[in-house]
Write a protein that holds these residues in place. Structure first.
Motif, PDB file in Angstrom:
ATOM      1  N   GLY A 300     -16.740 -44.296 -65.458  1.00 26.70           N
ATOM      2  CA  GLY A 300     -16.866 -45.543 -64.714  1.00 26.70           C
ATOM      3  C   GLY A 300     -18.041 -45.585 -63.755  1.00 26.70           C
ATOM      4  O   GLY A 300     -18.910 -46.473 -63.867  1.00 26.70           O
ATOM      5  N   PRO A 301     -18.127 -44.659 -62.777  1.00 29.11           N
ATOM      6  CA  PRO A 301     -19.260 -44.691 -61.843  1.00 29.11           C
ATOM      7  C   PRO A 301     -20.610 -44.586 -62.539  1.00 29.11           C
ATOM      8  O   PRO A 301     -21.583 -45.215 -62.114  1.00 29.11           O
ATOM      9  CB  PRO A 301     -19.003 -43.478 -60.937  1.00 29.11           C
ATOM     10  CG  PRO A 301     -17.529 -43.245 -61.023  1.00 29.11           C
ATOM     11  CD  PRO A 301     -17.147 -43.617 -62.414  1.00 29.11           C
ATOM     12  N   MET A 302     -20.674 -43.818 -63.629  1.00 29.72           N
ATOM     13  CA  MET A 302     -21.931 -43.665 -64.356  1.00 29.72           C
ATOM     14  C   MET A 302     -22.355 -44.997 -64.997  1.00 29.72           C
ATOM     15  O   MET A 302     -23.537 -45.374 -64.981  1.00 29.72           O
ATOM     16  CB  MET A 302     -21.792 -42.601 -65.450  1.00 29.72           C
ATOM     17  CG  MET A 302     -21.349 -41.225 -64.974  1.00 29.72           C
ATOM     18  SD  MET A 302     -22.562 -40.443 -63.886  1.00 29.72           S
ATOM     19  CE  MET A 302     -21.769 -40.705 -62.301  1.00 29.72           C
ATOM     20  N   ILE A 303     -21.388 -45.711 -65.572  1.00 27.24           N
ATOM     21  CA  ILE A 303     -21.704 -46.977 -66.231  1.00 27.24           C
ATOM     22  C   ILE A 303     -22.109 -48.039 -65.210  1.00 27.24           C
ATOM     23  O   ILE A 303     -23.082 -48.783 -65.416  1.00 27.24           O
ATOM     24  CB  ILE A 303     -20.509 -47.448 -67.077  1.00 27.24           C
ATOM     25  CG1 ILE A 303     -20.324 -46.507 -68.281  1.00 27.24           C
ATOM     26  CG2 ILE A 303     -20.700 -48.889 -67.551  1.00 27.24           C
ATOM     27  CD1 ILE A 303     -19.108 -46.797 -69.125  1.00 27.24           C
ATOM     28  N   TYR A 304     -21.390 -48.108 -64.085  1.00 29.80           N
ATOM     29  CA  TYR A 304     -21.727 -49.104 -63.057  1.00 29.80           C
ATOM     30  C   TYR A 304     -23.119 -48.839 -62.477  1.00 29.80           C
ATOM     31  O   TYR A 304     -23.936 -49.753 -62.327  1.00 29.80           O
ATOM     32  CB  TYR A 304     -20.685 -49.090 -61.942  1.00 29.80           C
ATOM     33  CG  TYR A 304     -19.339 -49.626 -62.363  1.00 29.80           C
ATOM     34  CD1 TYR A 304     -19.218 -50.849 -63.010  1.00 29.80           C
ATOM     35  CD2 TYR A 304     -18.170 -48.907 -62.113  1.00 29.80           C
ATOM     36  CE1 TYR A 304     -17.980 -51.342 -63.395  1.00 29.80           C
ATOM     37  CE2 TYR A 304     -16.931 -49.387 -62.500  1.00 29.80           C
ATOM     38  CZ  TYR A 304     -16.840 -50.608 -63.146  1.00 29.80           C
ATOM     39  OH  TYR A 304     -15.616 -51.093 -63.519  1.00 29.80           O
ATOM     40  N   LEU A 305     -23.400 -47.573 -62.151  1.00 28.31           N
ATOM     41  CA  LEU A 305     -24.701 -47.241 -61.560  1.00 28.31           C
ATOM     42  C   LEU A 305     -25.825 -47.443 -62.555  1.00 28.31           C
ATOM     43  O   LEU A 305     -26.886 -47.996 -62.221  1.00 28.31           O
ATOM     44  CB  LEU A 305     -24.681 -45.797 -61.048  1.00 28.31           C
ATOM     45  CG  LEU A 305     -25.986 -45.278 -60.439  1.00 28.31           C
ATOM     46  CD1 LEU A 305     -26.433 -46.160 -59.280  1.00 28.31           C
ATOM     47  CD2 LEU A 305     -25.816 -43.827 -59.969  1.00 28.31           C
ATOM     48  N   SER A 306     -25.626 -47.002 -63.798  1.00 20.85           N
ATOM     49  CA  SER A 306     -26.690 -47.149 -64.799  1.00 20.85           C
ATOM     50  C   SER A 306     -26.971 -48.620 -65.097  1.00 20.85           C
ATOM     51  O   SER A 306     -28.129 -49.005 -65.314  1.00 20.85           O
ATOM     52  CB  SER A 306     -26.302 -46.421 -66.089  1.00 20.85           C
ATOM     53  OG  SER A 306     -25.190 -47.023 -66.717  1.00 20.85           O
ATOM     54  N   SER A 307     -25.943 -49.460 -65.075  1.00 24.30           N
ATOM     55  CA  SER A 307     -26.157 -50.897 -65.300  1.00 24.30           C
ATOM     56  C   SER A 307     -27.019 -51.495 -64.193  1.00 24.30           C
ATOM     57  O   SER A 307     -27.908 -52.318 -64.452  1.00 24.30           O
ATOM     58  CB  SER A 307     -24.813 -51.621 -65.381  1.00 24.30           C
ATOM     59  OG  SER A 307     -24.046 -51.171 -66.477  1.00 24.30           O
ATOM     60  N   ALA A 308     -26.756 -51.074 -62.944  1.00 26.38           N
ATOM     61  CA  ALA A 308     -27.561 -51.569 -61.823  1.00 26.38           C
ATOM     62  C   ALA A 308     -29.017 -51.143 -61.964  1.00 26.38           C
ATOM     63  O   ALA A 308     -29.950 -51.949 -61.762  1.00 26.38           O
ATOM     64  CB  ALA A 308     -26.980 -51.063 -60.501  1.00 26.38           C
ATOM     65  N   LEU A 309     -29.243 -49.876 -62.324  1.00 25.02           N
ATOM     66  CA  LEU A 309     -30.616 -49.391 -62.514  1.00 25.02           C
ATOM     67  C   LEU A 309     -31.304 -50.123 -63.667  1.00 25.02           C
ATOM     68  O   LEU A 309     -32.492 -50.472 -63.591  1.00 25.02           O
ATOM     69  CB  LEU A 309     -30.593 -47.886 -62.798  1.00 25.02           C
ATOM     70  CG  LEU A 309     -30.134 -46.979 -61.656  1.00 25.02           C
ATOM     71  CD1 LEU A 309     -29.973 -45.544 -62.147  1.00 25.02           C
ATOM     72  CD2 LEU A 309     -31.127 -47.025 -60.502  1.00 25.02           C
ATOM     73  N   TYR A 310     -30.566 -50.342 -64.716  1.00 25.53           N
ATOM     74  CA  TYR A 310     -31.083 -51.038 -65.892  1.00 25.53           C
ATOM     75  C   TYR A 310     -31.546 -52.445 -65.523  1.00 25.53           C
ATOM     76  O   TYR A 310     -32.635 -52.905 -65.905  1.00 25.53           O
ATOM     77  CB  TYR A 310     -29.966 -51.101 -66.924  1.00 25.53           C
ATOM     78  CG  TYR A 310     -30.388 -51.227 -68.364  1.00 25.53           C
ATOM     79  CD1 TYR A 310     -31.667 -51.638 -68.728  1.00 25.53           C
ATOM     80  CD2 TYR A 310     -29.497 -50.929 -69.390  1.00 25.53           C
ATOM     81  CE1 TYR A 310     -32.038 -51.750 -70.053  1.00 25.53           C
ATOM     82  CE2 TYR A 310     -29.851 -51.041 -70.722  1.00 25.53           C
ATOM     83  CZ  TYR A 310     -31.123 -51.453 -71.043  1.00 25.53           C
ATOM     84  OH  TYR A 310     -31.477 -51.569 -72.357  1.00 25.53           O
ATOM     85  N   ILE A 311     -30.718 -53.168 -64.755  1.00 25.19           N
ATOM     86  CA  ILE A 311     -31.042 -54.547 -64.368  1.00 25.19           C
ATOM     87  C   ILE A 311     -32.277 -54.592 -63.471  1.00 25.19           C
ATOM     88  O   ILE A 311     -33.167 -55.429 -63.645  1.00 25.19           O
ATOM     89  CB  ILE A 311     -29.824 -55.196 -63.684  1.00 25.19           C
ATOM     90  CG1 ILE A 311     -28.706 -55.411 -64.712  1.00 25.19           C
ATOM     91  CG2 ILE A 311     -30.212 -56.528 -63.041  1.00 25.19           C
ATOM     92  CD1 ILE A 311     -27.378 -55.803 -64.106  1.00 25.19           C
ATOM     93  N   VAL A 312     -32.356 -53.670 -62.505  1.00 28.71           N
ATOM     94  CA  VAL A 312     -33.534 -53.612 -61.637  1.00 28.71           C
ATOM     95  C   VAL A 312     -34.785 -53.315 -62.468  1.00 28.71           C
ATOM     96  O   VAL A 312     -35.852 -53.908 -62.259  1.00 28.71           O
ATOM     97  CB  VAL A 312     -33.349 -52.565 -60.531  1.00 28.71           C
ATOM     98  CG1 VAL A 312     -34.634 -52.400 -59.726  1.00 28.71           C
ATOM     99  CG2 VAL A 312     -32.197 -52.961 -59.606  1.00 28.71           C
ATOM    100  N   GLY A 313     -34.663 -52.387 -63.423  1.00 32.15           N
ATOM    101  CA  GLY A 313     -35.787 -52.074 -64.288  1.00 32.15           C
ATOM    102  C   GLY A 313     -36.249 -53.268 -65.105  1.00 32.15           C
ATOM    103  O   GLY A 313     -37.456 -53.495 -65.275  1.00 32.15           O
ATOM    104  N   LEU A 314     -35.296 -54.065 -65.600  1.00 35.42           N
ATOM    105  CA  LEU A 314     -35.660 -55.266 -66.345  1.00 35.42           C
ATOM    106  C   LEU A 314     -36.398 -56.273 -65.458  1.00 35.42           C
ATOM    107  O   LEU A 314     -37.361 -56.914 -65.889  1.00 35.42           O
ATOM    108  CB  LEU A 314     -34.404 -55.909 -66.935  1.00 35.42           C
ATOM    109  CG  LEU A 314     -33.896 -55.321 -68.257  1.00 35.42           C
ATOM    110  CD1 LEU A 314     -32.523 -55.883 -68.602  1.00 35.42           C
ATOM    111  CD2 LEU A 314     -34.881 -55.600 -69.390  1.00 35.42           C
ATOM    112  N   PHE A 315     -35.939 -56.405 -64.212  1.00 34.92           N
ATOM    113  CA  PHE A 315     -36.620 -57.308 -63.281  1.00 34.92           C
ATOM    114  C   PHE A 315     -38.068 -56.868 -63.066  1.00 34.92           C
ATOM    115  O   PHE A 315     -38.972 -57.709 -62.975  1.00 34.92           O
ATOM    116  CB  PHE A 315     -35.876 -57.354 -61.945  1.00 34.92           C
ATOM    117  CG  PHE A 315     -34.851 -58.442 -61.865  1.00 34.92           C
ATOM    118  CD1 PHE A 315     -35.216 -59.755 -61.605  1.00 34.92           C
ATOM    119  CD2 PHE A 315     -33.510 -58.168 -62.064  1.00 34.92           C
ATOM    120  CE1 PHE A 315     -34.276 -60.773 -61.547  1.00 34.92           C
ATOM    121  CE2 PHE A 315     -32.551 -59.174 -62.007  1.00 34.92           C
ATOM    122  CZ  PHE A 315     -32.929 -60.479 -61.751  1.00 34.92           C
ATOM    123  N   LEU A 316     -38.296 -55.564 -62.969  1.00 31.56           N
ATOM    124  CA  LEU A 316     -39.656 -55.069 -62.771  1.00 31.56           C
ATOM    125  C   LEU A 316     -40.543 -55.385 -63.981  1.00 31.56           C
ATOM    126  O   LEU A 316     -41.744 -55.651 -63.829  1.00 31.56           O
ATOM    127  CB  LEU A 316     -39.633 -53.562 -62.509  1.00 31.56           C
ATOM    128  CG  LEU A 316     -39.044 -53.124 -61.161  1.00 31.56           C
ATOM    129  CD1 LEU A 316     -39.007 -51.610 -61.070  1.00 31.56           C
ATOM    130  CD2 LEU A 316     -39.864 -53.712 -60.009  1.00 31.56           C
TER     131      LEU A 316
END
Length: 424
Positions: A300-316
């Protein structure tokens, strides 16, 4: 009497599947870096490197022989399709015919195909061998993953699969560049021979590997098997929640990998090769500790954190205008992959009995392949229609869909870490 014996065997199988987890919780210091684990990691590294060396270089060989862009795309597509088709077949064989035979077929097949490229001088023959290469690489890679699941101590499963996954990152980061250097400095035939040599080293390591599970010795129920049970032996139902979460997340990942280099060149935002290098660095560094965290905290924590990083990366990527933002996006995307993949793979395989790990592994790997391929296909459609930045924005919805699927459904299934029985 037959029904009673089958019922008793089913209970015994479930008990055996649970027993190792209980033992390793009592022995949390079970060694990870054994000779067999090191051997399976080396085999996976060289198997994937042998294939990845040809990803950026094989199109040049086809072009040299007169192939068009259509032929280049056809060869790449058929290679991917062959890999996807072989996954469930290899998984079924691993579970029903033994872990060893299909492993040797895959590795020896890689050796013969890469050596055979040297003697293929026509486009149809090369495409045929490319399809065979996809079959063989998929068989060997699925066998590697399944045997790694058998070797890794259950109490350190996510950590072990995270370390095993480092070989994927290394093969992705190093092999394409190596292939391009060999092609430019020495030519195509030395390139094919290098790929063959990597296959031979893999075979030598495989001969030293002690296969932990031989499915030929596992008792099977006699009589006809219903169709739904045959399908279940190909795609494992307990691996589906994690696999569907991964499938949705891989759609934007496939689009990024297919088009980020072209996007960087068109927007003058840097060099695609540097992007992939930064991504591999991110994935590799995250895998060093993400497995241990997943073993303790769950997926769970891995999926939530990785999703947040993924979204920020897409914004960049979407809003970036300078190379630094593109490379920062690659690093964040790599961290997201490194955090999530070991956790999701553990979720897919953790509760599965040893005699069904082949189908569970193939289900997980198929979701990765299909999501990746679909992302590349949809990316091409949307780029033509709306451009690169809009395409990344549209397909980025896959990350949100993956997160929602996990939060509202997958985390409540029996395969989720928090729902594991206490005695497993």
């Amino acid at each position: 009497m037959h029904f009673k014996m089958a019922h008793l065997w089913h209970i015994q199988t479930k008990h055996e599947a649970r027993q190792p987890r209980q033992d390793h919780r009592q022995h949390g210091d079970a060694p990870l870096w054994t000779r067999d684990f090191f051997a399976i990691a080396i085999i996976n590294l060289f198997v994937l490197s042998s294939g990845n060396m040809l990803i950026p270089t094989f199109p040049f060989y086809l072009k040299e022989l007169g192939g068009s862009e259509f032929i280049v795309g056809l060869a790449a597509s058929l290679y991917s399709i062959a890999s996807m088709v072989m996954r469930p077949v290899a998984g079924w064989i691993l579970d029903h015919k033994g872990r060893k035979g299909i492993f040797y077929v895959g590795v020896i097949g890689i050796i013969l195909v890469t050596l055979g490229y040297n003697f293929m001088a026509t486009i149809p023959a090369l495409i045929l061998f490319r399809v065979l290469h996809g079959f063989m690489t998929s068989a060997a890679n699925t066998s590697c993953s399944t045997n790694a699941c058998d070797i890794v101590p259950r109490a350190r499963f996510a950590e072990g699969m995270g370390m095993f996954g480092l070989t994927n990152s290394l093969a992705m980061a190093i092999a394409p560049a190596m292939g391009q250097v060999v092609m430019e400095e020495m030519g195509f035939h030395p390139l094919f021979c290098c790929c063959t040599l990597l296959g031979i080293i893999s075979l030598l390591c495989l001969r030293k590997l002690k296969i932990k599970v031989d499915m030929k010795s596992v008792p099977r129920r006699s009589g006809s098997i219903p169709l739904r049970h045959r399908l279940a032996s190909i795609f494992h139902k307990d691996a589906l929640p994690a696999s569907l979460v991964l499938f949705l997340a891989m759609i934007p990942a496939g689009a990024i990998s297919s088009f980020v280099a072209l996007f960087a060149a068109e927007e003058n935002m840097g060099v695609g090769a540097v992007y992939f290098l930064m991504q591999a660095v991110g994935t590799g560094t995250a895998r060093l500790f993400s497995g241990q965290l997943a073993d303790r905290k769950g997926e769970g924590p891995m999926i939530y954190l990785s999703s947040a990083l993924y979204i920020v990366g897409l914004f960049l990527i979407i809003f970036g205008r300078i190379p630094f933002m593109l490379y920062a996006s690659a690093l964040l995307y790599g961290w997201a992959l490194g955090l999530s993949l070991p956790a999701i793979q553990t979720m897919a395989v953790r509760i599965v009995p040893k005699e069904e790990r082949g189908s569970a592994s193939s289900t997980y790997l198929c979701s990765y392949d299909i999501g990746w391929a679909l992302g590349g296909l949809l990316g091409g459609v949307f780029v033509t229609a709306v451009g690169y930045r809009a395409m990344f924005s549209i397909l980025g919805i896959g990350v949100l869909a993956s997160l929602a699927l996990y939060h509202f459904w997958a985390r409540n299934t029996r395969s989720a870490f928090r729902n594991l029985p206490k005695n497993i």
